[in-house]
Design a protein around this motif. Structure first.
Motif, PDB file in Angstrom:
ATOM      1  N   UNK A 115      -1.071  -3.532  -4.206  1.00 47.63           N
ATOM      2  CA  UNK A 115      -1.926  -3.999  -3.111  1.00 47.63           C
ATOM      3  C   UNK A 115      -1.606  -3.248  -1.818  1.00 47.63           C
ATOM      4  N   UNK A 116      -0.338  -2.976  -1.600  1.00 48.34           N
ATOM      5  CA  UNK A 116       0.046  -2.236  -0.397  1.00 48.34           C
ATOM      6  C   UNK A 116      -0.550  -0.836  -0.396  1.00 48.34           C
ATOM      7  N   UNK A 117      -0.648  -0.230  -1.587  1.00 46.94           N
ATOM      8  CA  UNK A 117      -1.215   1.112  -1.682  1.00 46.94           C
ATOM      9  C   UNK A 117      -2.679   1.127  -1.263  1.00 46.94           C
ATOM     10  N   UNK A 118      -3.357  -0.019  -1.420  1.00 53.68           N
ATOM     11  CA  UNK A 118      -4.752  -0.098  -1.016  1.00 53.68           C
ATOM     12  C   UNK A 118      -4.955  -0.649   0.383  1.00 53.68           C
ATOM     13  N   UNK A 119      -3.874  -0.977   1.068  1.00 50.02           N
ATOM     14  CA  UNK A 119      -3.965  -1.523   2.418  1.00 50.02           C
ATOM     15  C   UNK A 119      -3.845  -0.393   3.441  1.00 50.02           C
ATOM     16  N   UNK A 120      -3.592  -0.748   4.694  1.00 51.05           N
ATOM     17  CA  UNK A 120      -3.432   0.259   5.728  1.00 51.05           C
ATOM     18  C   UNK A 120      -2.211   1.130   5.448  1.00 51.05           C
TER      19      UNK A 120
END
Length: 255
Positions: A115-120
């Motif tokens: 999920x972090x990879x798809x966040x800012x």
């Protein structure tokens, strides 16, 4: 002419169980290479749900952990005279059950990093830095030292379980050793969430580190050196996002 000295019978008996474990590790590596060629290194959980992720994780631990554990398993199998190969295999099953269960938090961490990879970008960088920092700090703690010491010198474990009767003795011994191994290596394995769960180069590098820590005379110093390097990576990844390819590097390649 140089004459080869015959291998003592006791040593030959010890080589057989260890050889079986190393053969299993080689088979796991072959499977990983084939899967890596097919799908590459993907971020997060690699698109797998928990049921599909756990078998993949277990094969990964077979490949990465058994080379360092094979001598311990063979040593345990020699503590009693009867059924040495069967006892070594049962010991290894108990050991791997612990690592299979560790796939549950590993999946959760992979989901978070995915999920972090798809966040800012700043969020992904912060998560990568946190994973590096946690590993670096843990590598320098007394808990790491204690678990590593038990992995490197398992004689106490052998003596304890040799005196225990019952068919579950070997399984319990393997699980006990696996628990100390997990306590020793969990933060290193967490780095796969940053590099990519199926990143072949990362798995090879981490397997080499794990094996060196457990078997080499300078293993404890290697562990501390890896901890310092990991703390340095926690700082460097802010300026060089490619150091965390599963979180930030994949985003940059896609942009």
């Amino acid at each position: 002419m140089v004459r080869l000295t015959a291998v003592p019978a006791a040593a030959r008996r010890g080589l057989r169980p260890a050889g079986l474990l190393l053969l299993a590790a080689a088979g796991a590596w072959a499977w990983i290479v084939g899967r890596w060629r097919a799908m590459g290194a993907m971020p997060g959980t690699m698109g797998l749900d928990l049921v599909a992720f756990l078998p993949v994780w277990t094969v990964m631990t077979v490949a990465m952990m058994l080379p360092a554990t094979a001598p311990v398993g063979a040593l345990y199998g020699r503590t009693l005279r009867a059924h040495r190969t069967a006892r070594t295999i049962t010991f290894t099953v108990g050991y791997l059950l612990v690592w299979a269960l560790a796939g549950l938090p590993a999946y959760a961490l992979a989901a978070v990093t995915g999920r972090a990879a798809g966040a800012q970008a700043s969020t992904a960088t912060a998560v990568a830095a946190a994973v590096f920092a946690v590993n670096g700090v843990y590598q320098l703690t007394p808990v790491k030292d204690r678990c590593l010491a038990r992995c490197r010198s398992p004689i106490g474990l052998m003596l304890r379980y040799t005196a225990h009767p019952g068919p579950a003795r070997d399984l319990r011994a393997g699980a006990h050793h696996g628990a100390f191994c997990l306590g020793c290596c969990w933060s290193l394995m967490a780095l796969l969430a940053v590099f990519g769960m199926m990143s072949l180069w990362a798995m090879v590098a981490l397997a080499a580190i794990l094996t060196t820590e457990k078997l080499a005379p300078a293993g404890p110093w290697v562990a501390k050196g890896v901890g310092i390097a990991s703390i340095a990576l926690a700082v460097a990844v802010v300026w060089v996002p490619e150091l965390a390819p599963a979180l930030v590097g994949s985003r940059m390649r896609a942009s």
